[in-house]
Scaffold this motif. Sequence first.
Motif, PDB file in Angstrom:
ATOM      1  N   ARG A 186       0.879  -1.178   0.000  1.00  0.00           N
ATOM      2  CA  ARG A 186       0.000   0.000   0.000  1.00  0.00           C
ATOM      3  C   ARG A 186       0.909   1.217   0.000  1.00  0.00           C
ATOM      4  O   ARG A 186       1.769   1.354   0.878  1.00  0.00           O
ATOM      5  N   PHE A 187       0.747   2.082  -0.967  1.00  0.00           N
ATOM      6  CA  PHE A 187       1.566   3.281  -1.093  1.00  0.00           C
ATOM      7  C   PHE A 187       0.777   4.506  -0.636  1.00  0.00           C
ATOM      8  O   PHE A 187      -0.443   4.584  -0.851  1.00  0.00           O
ATOM      9  N   ASP A 188       1.470   5.474  -0.033  1.00  0.00           N
ATOM     10  CA  ASP A 188       0.801   6.735   0.287  1.00  0.00           C
ATOM     11  C   ASP A 188       0.872   7.663  -0.924  1.00  0.00           C
ATOM     12  O   ASP A 188       1.369   7.290  -1.992  1.00  0.00           O
ATOM     13  N   SER A 189       0.368   8.882  -0.772  1.00  0.00           N
ATOM     14  CA  SER A 189       0.265   9.804  -1.901  1.00  0.00           C
ATOM     15  C   SER A 189       1.625  10.239  -2.430  1.00  0.00           C
ATOM     16  O   SER A 189       1.736  10.709  -3.565  1.00  0.00           O
ATOM     17  N   ARG A 190       2.682  10.052  -1.628  1.00  0.00           N
ATOM     18  CA  ARG A 190       4.030  10.423  -2.065  1.00  0.00           C
ATOM     19  C   ARG A 190       4.810   9.238  -2.626  1.00  0.00           C
ATOM     20  O   ARG A 190       5.975   9.372  -2.996  1.00  0.00           O
ATOM     21  N   GLY A 191       4.155   8.081  -2.667  1.00  0.00           N
ATOM     22  CA  GLY A 191       4.816   6.898  -3.185  1.00  0.00           C
ATOM     23  C   GLY A 191       5.597   6.121  -2.154  1.00  0.00           C
ATOM     24  O   GLY A 191       6.335   5.185  -2.495  1.00  0.00           O
ATOM     25  N   SER A 192       5.449   6.479  -0.878  1.00  0.00           N
ATOM     26  CA  SER A 192       6.127   5.757   0.199  1.00  0.00           C
ATOM     27  C   SER A 192       5.263   4.581   0.649  1.00  0.00           C
ATOM     28  O   SER A 192       4.034   4.679   0.683  1.00  0.00           O
ATOM     29  N   ILE A 193       5.901   3.479   1.000  1.00  0.00           N
ATOM     30  CA  ILE A 193       5.158   2.280   1.371  1.00  0.00           C
ATOM     31  C   ILE A 193       4.651   2.385   2.808  1.00  0.00           C
ATOM     32  O   ILE A 193       5.403   2.675   3.735  1.00  0.00           O
ATOM     33  N   GLU A 194       3.363   2.124   2.974  1.00  0.00           N
ATOM     34  CA  GLU A 194       2.736   2.116   4.290  1.00  0.00           C
ATOM     35  C   GLU A 194       2.582   0.692   4.839  1.00  0.00           C
ATOM     36  O   GLU A 194       2.607   0.486   6.055  1.00  0.00           O
ATOM     37  N   PHE A 195       2.407  -0.249   3.938  1.00  0.00           N
ATOM     38  CA  PHE A 195       2.219  -1.659   4.297  1.00  0.00           C
ATOM     39  C   PHE A 195       2.821  -2.499   3.186  1.00  0.00           C
ATOM     40  O   PHE A 195       2.758  -2.127   2.005  1.00  0.00           O
ATOM     41  N   LYS A 196       3.407  -3.661   3.554  1.00  0.00           N
ATOM     42  CA  LYS A 196       3.910  -4.566   2.530  1.00  0.00           C
ATOM     43  C   LYS A 196       3.883  -5.998   3.031  1.00  0.00           C
ATOM     44  O   LYS A 196       3.863  -6.274   4.242  1.00  0.00           O
ATOM     45  N   ALA A 197       3.843  -6.917   2.076  1.00  0.00           N
ATOM     46  CA  ALA A 197       3.933  -8.355   2.354  1.00  0.00           C
ATOM     47  C   ALA A 197       4.354  -9.032   1.059  1.00  0.00           C
ATOM     48  O   ALA A 197       4.208  -8.457  -0.025  1.00  0.00           O
TER      49      ALA A 197
END
Length: 273
Positions: A186-197
């Motif tokens: 899940r990416f935030d509006s700036r392209g930074s990852i908020e969640f990953k698996a």
Amino acid sequence: MAPDAYAVRELLEQDRPVHCVLESRLDGAPDLSPRELGGFLWGADDGSGGRLRAAIFHGGNLLPVGEDLPALEAIAGQLARTGRGCSSIVGTADAVSVIWPVLARRWGPARAVRNNQPFLVIDRPPDVAFDPAVRVVTPAETNRFLPAAAAMFTEEIGIPPTGYDNGAGYRARVTDLVMAGRALARFDSRGSIEFKAEIGAVSAGGAQIQGVWVRPDLRGRGLGTPAMAAVLRHALRLAPTATLYVNDYNEIARRMYQRLGMRQTHTLSTVLF
């Protein structure tokens, strides 16, 4: 398929979801070629050269298979005479309890031993709302994904994934998962990852999820449950069951997986070097 491969498949049939990592390796190496398999398989048969009592795969990880504990102990005795090539031992708690004391005499000490890791399974999509923003990571996003993957690895394992090769092997493994469409985020509006698996292994018996991570500043906000629901839905499109294992002391994660409908079928143990 080589005769030994049939014998190993029979062992895996005892419980395919818990052995989906090794089954996925066999899918790519039907003749048990060490090069294709990524390691070597050791086995103990019934004395007739036919049915296997137990087996152990020794590659990047060491994976025991089978419920015949004396046979696993005997194989470990042979393995103890060789050099250690694995970075961890992962198996059912019963299996690890008999092979690790034997291997420890030559391979020890371990950096950490985690004796109680619930192995969880689900065979239907969770009955909770899923996060539609969680999606498959594209190859163009690999460099954004790698720092989050490395952060999760460091937090979980206790050391960074650099190793002797300055992280080249780890980057290659993560890149392979991205290229295979088995990294989700899940990416935030700036392209930074908020969640990953990641879905680390896929076979006809199951899909094993690994590397579940929520960015530290977002923890406790309810992001993880719907995000994991999305991951489980995706994994169940690839295999009949989705699986993962979790540390027993991670109560927050265990409650989340319970809400998602995952059930414990085994207890695993991990030895880290």
